[in-house]
Design a protein around this motif. Structure first.
Motif, PDB file in Angstrom:
ATOM      1  N   HIS A   1      83.426  15.038  31.361  1.00 22.93           N
ATOM      2  CA  HIS A   1      82.105  14.943  30.724  1.00 22.93           C
ATOM      3  C   HIS A   1      81.872  13.506  30.291  1.00 22.93           C
ATOM      4  O   HIS A   1      82.702  12.929  29.588  1.00 22.93           O
TER       5      HIS A   1
ATOM      6  N   THR B   1      83.516  12.723  20.839  1.00 19.24           N
ATOM      7  CA  THR B   1      84.095  12.241  22.093  1.00 19.24           C
ATOM      8  C   THR B   1      85.599  12.027  21.938  1.00 19.24           C
ATOM      9  O   THR B   1      86.114  11.858  20.835  1.00 19.24           O
ATOM     10  N   ASP B   2      86.306  12.059  23.068  1.00 22.31           N
ATOM     11  CA  ASP B   2      87.754  11.848  23.071  1.00 22.31           C
ATOM     12  C   ASP B   2      88.114  10.377  23.226  1.00 22.31           C
ATOM     13  O   ASP B   2      89.091   9.905  22.643  1.00 22.31           O
TER      14      ASP B   2
ATOM     15  N   THR C   1      85.971  14.147  27.275  1.00 23.46           N
ATOM     16  CA  THR C   1      84.609  13.734  26.956  1.00 23.46           C
ATOM     17  C   THR C   1      84.682  12.253  26.631  1.00 23.46           C
ATOM     18  O   THR C   1      85.268  11.859  25.612  1.00 23.46           O
ATOM     19  N   VAL C   2      84.112  11.426  27.502  1.00 26.22           N
ATOM     20  CA  VAL C   2      84.253   9.977  27.395  1.00 26.22           C
ATOM     21  C   VAL C   2      82.894   9.340  27.149  1.00 26.22           C
ATOM     22  O   VAL C   2      81.947   9.565  27.907  1.00 26.22           O
ATOM     23  N   ALA C   3      82.816   8.543  26.089  1.00 32.33           N
ATOM     24  CA  ALA C   3      81.625   7.725  25.855  1.00 32.33           C
ATOM     25  C   ALA C   3      81.757   6.459  26.688  1.00 32.33           C
ATOM     26  O   ALA C   3      82.801   5.806  26.673  1.00 32.33           O
TER      27      ALA C   3
ATOM     28  N   LEU D   1      79.185   8.380  19.326  1.00 35.50           N
ATOM     29  CA  LEU D   1      80.624   8.577  19.507  1.00 35.50           C
ATOM     30  C   LEU D   1      81.127   9.894  18.934  1.00 35.50           C
ATOM     31  O   LEU D   1      82.250  10.317  19.254  1.00 35.50           O
TER      32      LEU D   1
ATOM     33  N   ARG E   1      79.407  10.810  28.343  1.00 33.76           N
ATOM     34  CA  ARG E   1      78.294  10.510  27.463  1.00 33.76           C
ATOM     35  C   ARG E   1      77.920   9.055  27.731  1.00 33.76           C
ATOM     36  O   ARG E   1      78.612   8.130  27.307  1.00 33.76           O
TER      37      ARG E   1
ATOM     38  N   LEU F   1      88.813   8.050  17.615  1.00 31.71           N
ATOM     39  CA  LEU F   1      88.936   8.327  19.042  1.00 31.71           C
ATOM     40  C   LEU F   1      90.392   8.208  19.478  1.00 31.71           C
ATOM     41  O   LEU F   1      91.165   7.426  18.916  1.00 31.71           O
TER      42      LEU F   1
END
Length: 293
Positions: free
Chosen positions: A27, A68-69, A3-5, A65, A29, A101
């Motif tokens: 995924h 998220t990873d 899951t990346v912002a 954030l 964001r 993160l």
């Protein structure tokens, strides 16, 4: 699945990174100040989660954030100034560190770590230094000059008059990269965290002279386009920052190991300038917008 912002998701670099990550099954964001924009709607259609985030609004950053990873971080002085870019970049790093993160990939500029005296390179390097001192795994990717700039603003205006107006001598080489390749490399770094953590890498896809660029554009547009060197003094009347950048390009040069990058990371699918130019919608780009009635 990560899951990346992705900051700047409705812009060139952020948008390219978001699309590369979505294509790889992650995924995304997508963070933007304009969640109702057409570009944001396109990302939603591709499967991204779109959230409003503003670097000057710490509450929105923390919310964006959370959960998220990793983070793809892009900053810009254009539309604000270099002081604001540095302030906002540091705020983003602080928010990412507070969210604990696992990895930040920051996009900067090739040679920004070499004391260029180019204002928007120096502001980016201050953000780089702040990131490297933060308690979070990091990677810095540093793109060369953008091919995509040739489809907008004063460069495009010149092409409409069959002139590639560029503030460099005809035979001075310049390394270039399209946003698509920046996004692909950023996605690669995010997916291969262990390999890229703690590294700063200048990236470029091709090296061309202004003369070659003009000849290539003439071929793909079927127009008699010729290079015309724009005096730096003329650029300086519009932007001292850009004039300093072109002076650096001309006197020092923006060397990047293009051959080494192509050898070591073939999965990026690097585009030559000719490949990129052939993929643009030149008939539409070169048709002037109708005057307001």
């Amino acid at each position: 699945m990560l899951t990346v912002a992705v900051t700047g998701a409705t812009g060139a670099q952020g948008g390219a990174t978001a699309r590369a990550l979505l294509s790889a099954g992650h995924h995304v964001r997508a963070l933007t100040r304009y969640p109702d924009s057409l570009a944001a709607e396109v990302l939603r259609g591709l499967g991204a989660e779109v959230l409003r985030a503003d670097f000057d609004d710490h509450t929105s950053l923390r919310a964006a954030l959370a959960g998220t990873d990793s983070l793809f971080a892009v900053t810009t002085p254009f539309g604000t100034d270099t002081t604001a870019e540095t302030r906002q970049g540091k705020a983003l790093v602080d928010a990412a560190a507070a969210a604990r993160l696992g990895h930040i990939v920051l996009t900067s500029a090739a040679h920004a770590d070499r004391g260029t005296a180019v204002p928007h390179y120096e502001s980016k390097y201050l953000v780089e230094q702040y990131l490297c001192a933060a308690d979070v795994p990091w990677t810095v990717i540093a793109p060369a000059a953008f091919m995509d700039n040739y489809t907008s603003d004063w460069t495009l205006d010149g092409l409409r008059d069959n002139t590639f107006a560029w503030p460099m001598p005809a035979d001075r080489p310049l390394t270039l990269i399209p946003a698509t390749d920046i996004g692909a490399f950023a996605a690669l770094a995010l997916q291969r965290r262990d390999e890229f953590t703690g590294r700063r890498i200048d990236i470029a896809s091709d090296e061309c002279t202004p003369r070659w660029i003009a000849e290539t554009l003439a071929m793909v547009t079927d127009r008699p386009i010729a290079h015309q060197e724009v005096p730096l003094a003329q650029v300086r009347t519009r932007s001292a920052d850009l004039a300093a950048m072109f002076e650096y390009f001309t006197t020092v040069g923006l060397d990047v190991d293009v051959a080494g990058l192509r050898r070591d990371y073939p999965e990026v699918g690097w585009h030559s300038f000719a490949d990129w130019a052939a993929g643009q919608e030149w008939p539409a780009l070169l048709t002037p917008a109708p005057a307001n009635q």
